[in-house]
Write a protein that holds these residues in place. Structure first.
Motif, PDB file in Angstrom:
ATOM      1  N   PRO A 168     -14.794  15.861 -20.583  1.00 39.26           N
ATOM      2  CA  PRO A 168     -15.639  16.409 -19.518  1.00 39.26           C
ATOM      3  C   PRO A 168     -15.205  15.879 -18.151  1.00 39.26           C
ATOM      4  N   GLN A 169     -15.340  16.710 -17.159  1.00 36.12           N
ATOM      5  CA  GLN A 169     -14.993  16.333 -15.796  1.00 36.12           C
ATOM      6  C   GLN A 169     -16.243  15.862 -15.065  1.00 36.12           C
ATOM      7  N   ALA A 170     -16.085  14.939 -14.143  1.00 37.12           N
ATOM      8  CA  ALA A 170     -17.204  14.458 -13.339  1.00 37.12           C
ATOM      9  C   ALA A 170     -17.622  15.545 -12.359  1.00 37.12           C
ATOM     10  N   PHE A 171     -18.907  15.614 -12.071  1.00 38.97           N
ATOM     11  CA  PHE A 171     -19.426  16.604 -11.128  1.00 38.97           C
ATOM     12  C   PHE A 171     -18.911  16.300  -9.734  1.00 38.97           C
ATOM     13  N   GLN A 172     -18.471  17.345  -9.039  1.00 38.52           N
ATOM     14  CA  GLN A 172     -18.033  17.196  -7.655  1.00 38.52           C
ATOM     15  C   GLN A 172     -18.876  18.109  -6.782  1.00 38.52           C
ATOM     16  N   GLU A 173     -19.311  17.589  -5.646  1.00 39.37           N
ATOM     17  CA  GLU A 173     -20.074  18.387  -4.688  1.00 39.37           C
ATOM     18  C   GLU A 173     -19.236  19.557  -4.202  1.00 39.37           C
ATOM     19  N   PRO A 174     -19.839  20.725  -3.975  1.00 38.27           N
ATOM     20  CA  PRO A 174     -19.072  21.836  -3.435  1.00 38.27           C
ATOM     21  C   PRO A 174     -18.590  21.515  -2.019  1.00 38.27           C
ATOM     22  N   ALA A 175     -17.449  22.068  -1.662  1.00 28.00           N
ATOM     23  CA  ALA A 175     -16.874  21.807  -0.346  1.00 28.00           C
ATOM     24  C   ALA A 175     -17.732  22.404   0.765  1.00 28.00           C
ATOM     25  N   ILE A 176     -18.370  23.535   0.483  1.00 27.68           N
ATOM     26  CA  ILE A 176     -19.211  24.192   1.475  1.00 27.68           C
ATOM     27  C   ILE A 176     -20.624  24.265   0.922  1.00 27.68           C
ATOM     28  N   ALA A 177     -21.561  23.745   1.664  1.00 32.07           N
ATOM     29  CA  ALA A 177     -22.951  23.779   1.216  1.00 32.07           C
ATOM     30  C   ALA A 177     -23.546  25.155   1.495  1.00 32.07           C
ATOM     31  N   ILE A 178     -24.309  25.641   0.549  1.00 33.44           N
ATOM     32  CA  ILE A 178     -24.995  26.923   0.722  1.00 33.44           C
ATOM     33  C   ILE A 178     -26.396  26.612   1.208  1.00 33.44           C
ATOM     34  N   THR A 179     -26.734  27.137   2.358  1.00 32.86           N
ATOM     35  CA  THR A 179     -28.043  26.847   2.931  1.00 32.86           C
ATOM     36  C   THR A 179     -28.962  28.047   2.789  1.00 32.86           C
ATOM     37  N   GLN A 180     -30.235  27.775   2.708  1.00 33.23           N
ATOM     38  CA  GLN A 180     -31.244  28.818   2.647  1.00 33.23           C
ATOM     39  C   GLN A 180     -31.540  29.287   4.069  1.00 33.23           C
ATOM     40  N   PRO A 181     -31.970  30.541   4.211  1.00 36.54           N
ATOM     41  CA  PRO A 181     -32.323  31.023   5.542  1.00 36.54           C
ATOM     42  C   PRO A 181     -33.403  30.148   6.161  1.00 36.54           C
ATOM     43  N   THR A 182     -33.329  29.974   7.458  1.00 40.78           N
ATOM     44  CA  THR A 182     -34.287  29.105   8.132  1.00 40.78           C
ATOM     45  C   THR A 182     -35.529  29.867   8.585  1.00 40.78           C
ATOM     46  N   GLU A 183     -35.531  31.190   8.428  1.00 39.55           N
ATOM     47  CA  GLU A 183     -36.704  31.956   8.823  1.00 39.55           C
ATOM     48  C   GLU A 183     -37.867  31.616   7.907  1.00 39.55           C
ATOM     49  N   SER A 184     -39.034  31.454   8.509  1.00 40.25           N
ATOM     50  CA  SER A 184     -40.229  31.267   7.691  1.00 40.25           C
ATOM     51  C   SER A 184     -41.274  32.246   8.198  1.00 40.25           C
TER      52      SER A 184
END
Length: 82
Positions: free
Chosen positions: A21-37
């Motif tokens: 098994p490979q160790a988990f690596q953070e994605p290079a680009i973070a996916i953000t949620q829309p900031t609209e509320s």
């Protein structure tokens, strides 16, 4: 004849599969949620909405909206602004 070709050319070039098994690596680009509320404030009609996302929120979350005449879950289908 086809089986002989496979044995000589394909089977001999197979790559060994890594089974550790490979160790988990953070994605290079973070996916953000829309900031609209949005919040339910009594608006009910498409003409009162500023975006398709806002209309979808109101339809999904607020009572007594009048934005989905055919009840298919898609608000403001005939509104050309969106």
């Amino acid at each position: 004849m086809g089986w002989n070709y496979y044995q000589k050319n394909i089977a001999s070039t197979q790559v060994e599969i890594q089974t550790e098994p490979q160790a988990f690596q953070e994605p290079a680009i973070a996916i953000t949620q829309p900031t609209e509320s949005f919040s339910c404030d009594g608006r009910q009609h498409c003409s009162q909405m500023r975006s398709r996302a806002e209309a979808e929120y109101f339809l999904r979350s607020c009572p007594n909206t009048k934005m989905d005449g055919d009840h298919d879950g898609i608000p403001c289908e005939n509104d050309s602004r969106f």
